[in-house]
Each structure stands twice: as C-alpha cells, then as structure tokens.
Design a protein around this motif. Structure first.
Motif, short mmCIF file in Angstrom:
data_model
loop_
_atom_site.label_atom_id
_atom_site.label_comp_id
_atom_site.label_asym_id
_atom_site.label_seq_id
_atom_site.Cartn_x
_atom_site.Cartn_y
_atom_site.Cartn_z
N ASP A 13 0.81 -1.22 0.00
CA ASP A 13 0.00 0.00 0.00
C ASP A 13 0.85 1.27 0.00
OD1 ASP A 13 -2.31 -1.48 -0.02
OD2 ASP A 13 -2.62 -1.35 2.15
N ASN A 14 2.03 1.21 0.62
CA ASN A 14 2.83 2.42 0.77
C ASN A 14 4.17 2.35 0.06
OD1 ASN A 14 3.91 0.48 2.44
ND2 ASN A 14 4.41 1.92 4.08
N ALA A 15 4.40 1.32 -0.76
CA ALA A 15 5.72 1.18 -1.39
C ALA A 15 5.66 0.27 -2.61
CB ALA A 15 6.72 0.62 -0.39
N THR A 30 15.19 -2.72 -5.08
CA THR A 30 14.90 -1.30 -4.93
C THR A 30 13.59 -1.11 -4.17
OG1 THR A 30 13.66 -1.16 -7.02
CG2 THR A 30 16.05 -0.75 -7.12
N LEU A 31 13.44 0.08 -3.63
CA LEU A 31 12.22 0.48 -2.92
C LEU A 31 11.89 1.91 -3.33
CD1 LEU A 31 10.10 -0.12 -0.65
CD2 LEU A 31 11.76 0.82 0.97
N GLU A 32 10.63 2.13 -3.69
CA GLU A 32 10.15 3.45 -4.09
C GLU A 32 8.82 3.72 -3.39
OE1 GLU A 32 10.38 4.49 -8.43
OE2 GLU A 32 10.64 2.32 -8.55
N PRO A 33 8.34 4.97 -3.50
CA PRO A 33 6.98 5.25 -3.00
C PRO A 33 5.97 4.39 -3.75
CG PRO A 33 8.13 7.29 -3.46
CD PRO A 33 8.98 6.17 -4.02
N GLN A 34 4.72 4.43 -3.31
CA GLN A 34 3.69 3.60 -3.93
C GLN A 34 3.56 3.90 -5.41
OE1 GLN A 34 0.68 4.98 -1.30
NE2 GLN A 34 -0.26 6.29 -2.81
N GLU A 35 3.08 2.92 -6.15
CA GLU A 35 2.95 3.01 -7.59
C GLU A 35 1.97 4.12 -8.00
OE1 GLU A 35 3.52 2.99 -11.01
OE2 GLU A 35 4.25 0.99 -10.58
N ARG A 55 2.23 10.38 -2.34
CA ARG A 55 3.51 9.99 -2.92
C ARG A 55 3.30 8.95 -4.03
NH1 ARG A 55 7.96 10.63 1.18
NH2 ARG A 55 8.86 8.87 0.10
N ILE A 56 3.88 9.22 -5.17
CA ILE A 56 3.84 8.27 -6.27
C ILE A 56 5.27 7.98 -6.70
CG2 ILE A 56 1.60 9.06 -7.08
CD1 ILE A 56 3.06 10.48 -9.40
N CYS A 57 5.47 6.83 -7.31
CA CYS A 57 6.81 6.53 -7.78
C CYS A 57 7.05 7.19 -9.13
CB CYS A 57 7.09 5.05 -7.78
SG CYS A 57 5.99 4.03 -8.71
N ILE A 58 8.26 7.13 -9.57
CA ILE A 58 8.70 7.75 -10.80
C ILE A 58 7.94 7.14 -11.98
CG2 ILE A 58 10.73 8.12 -12.26
CD1 ILE A 58 12.26 7.43 -9.47
#
Length: 159
Positions: A13-15, A30-35, A55-58
């Motif tokens: 939910d958060n990553a 790797t770890l990023e913000p949520q999709e 927060r959204i990922c790249i």
C-alpha cells in the motif's frame, strides 16, 4: 550500457519493490513510493495532481542518469562525503526534480527517490544492507558509466 529497473506489479500500500539490473545482470533490490501508474508520456497535469495528492513513484520510461551533480539535499550528510555528495540522479523525469538513487531502508526514507538494498522479508517493504549496496552500486556506475535507466512495471513477482 543501461540500468534497468523492473518493478513488481504486486506492491504494498505504501511502497513499490523492484529489481535493478545492469543490462540483464541483477544488481540489487529497490524500494520506491507507492505506484502511480504513470509513464513518461502521461499528461503532466495528471502526474502533478497525483503527486500533490500523495507519494507516487517515478513514471515508467527511459531517463538519462548522471553522477556528476552534487546533491543539495544530501550535501551535509557525512555518509556521502567520500563520493563528493554526487548521488546517481535521474534527469528529465516529468514533474519531478532531484530524483536520486540513495541509501534508505523503509518507505519513509524514499523521499520520492529510489532506495537500493536487499529485500529479504517478502512480507514487508523494507531493505537491508542499503549502505553497502549503495556504495557497491556506485563503484559499478563509476566503472561502466551507464547513460540511462529504463523503468518498467508489471514484472512478475514470482520470478
């Protein structure tokens, strides 16, 4: 030579968890913000709105990458002194500035960037050995000098 970031389509939910490759050779997790389900061709207003709401990922896409720019955000952190605060930076990411690859273990550490490490506990979005992994990756980047990073989603979680 290109870096390839393959994100898992099953995420928390958060990553978002992924795997980083140099060409087709696995380097680390790797770890990023949520999709966010955006790509580099998505409407910039939609990306910005989603970014403003959470927060959204790249966005997926292919971006230039450099280690030639000093990071203002991390220029006071001693851990990066040996590399002159020049963290790997993605260039020309729609609606994003200063997207870096850096050290961190949990979703709150991402700050919208890409964390590197080892994803050991598959039930939680936490990376281990991030500092060692980061500096191993950095030495590799100095050696092979990749010019781009290609980011894709929908990678099968089980493989």
């Amino acid at each position: 030579t290109m870096l390839n970031l393959k994100r898992f389509n099953d995420h928390f939910d958060n990553a978002t968890i992924g795997r980083l490759y140099l060409n087709d050779v696995y380097i680390c997790d790797t770890l990023e913000p949520q999709e966010g389900y955006f790509n580099s061709q998505s409407d910039r207003q939609r990306i910005q709105l989603a970014k403003d709401l959470g927060r959204i990922c790249i966005p997926t896409g292919c971006y230039p990458i450099t280690i030639e720019i000093e990071s203002p955000r991390y220029s006071k952190q001693k851990i990066y002194e040996s590399i002159y605060y020049r963290l790997p930076r993605l260039i020309n990411v729609p609606c994003f500035n200063g997207i870096l690859i850096h050290i961190g273990n949990t979703p709150k550490d991402t700050r919208g960037c890409i964390l590197v490490g080892e994803w050991r506990d598959k039930s939680r979005p936490i990376l281990a050995n991030s500092t060692r992994t980061f500096f191993d990756l950095y030495r590799l980047l100095l050696k092979v000098k990749p010019t781009h990073i290609n980011i894709v989603t929908d990678y099968d979680f089980a493989t």
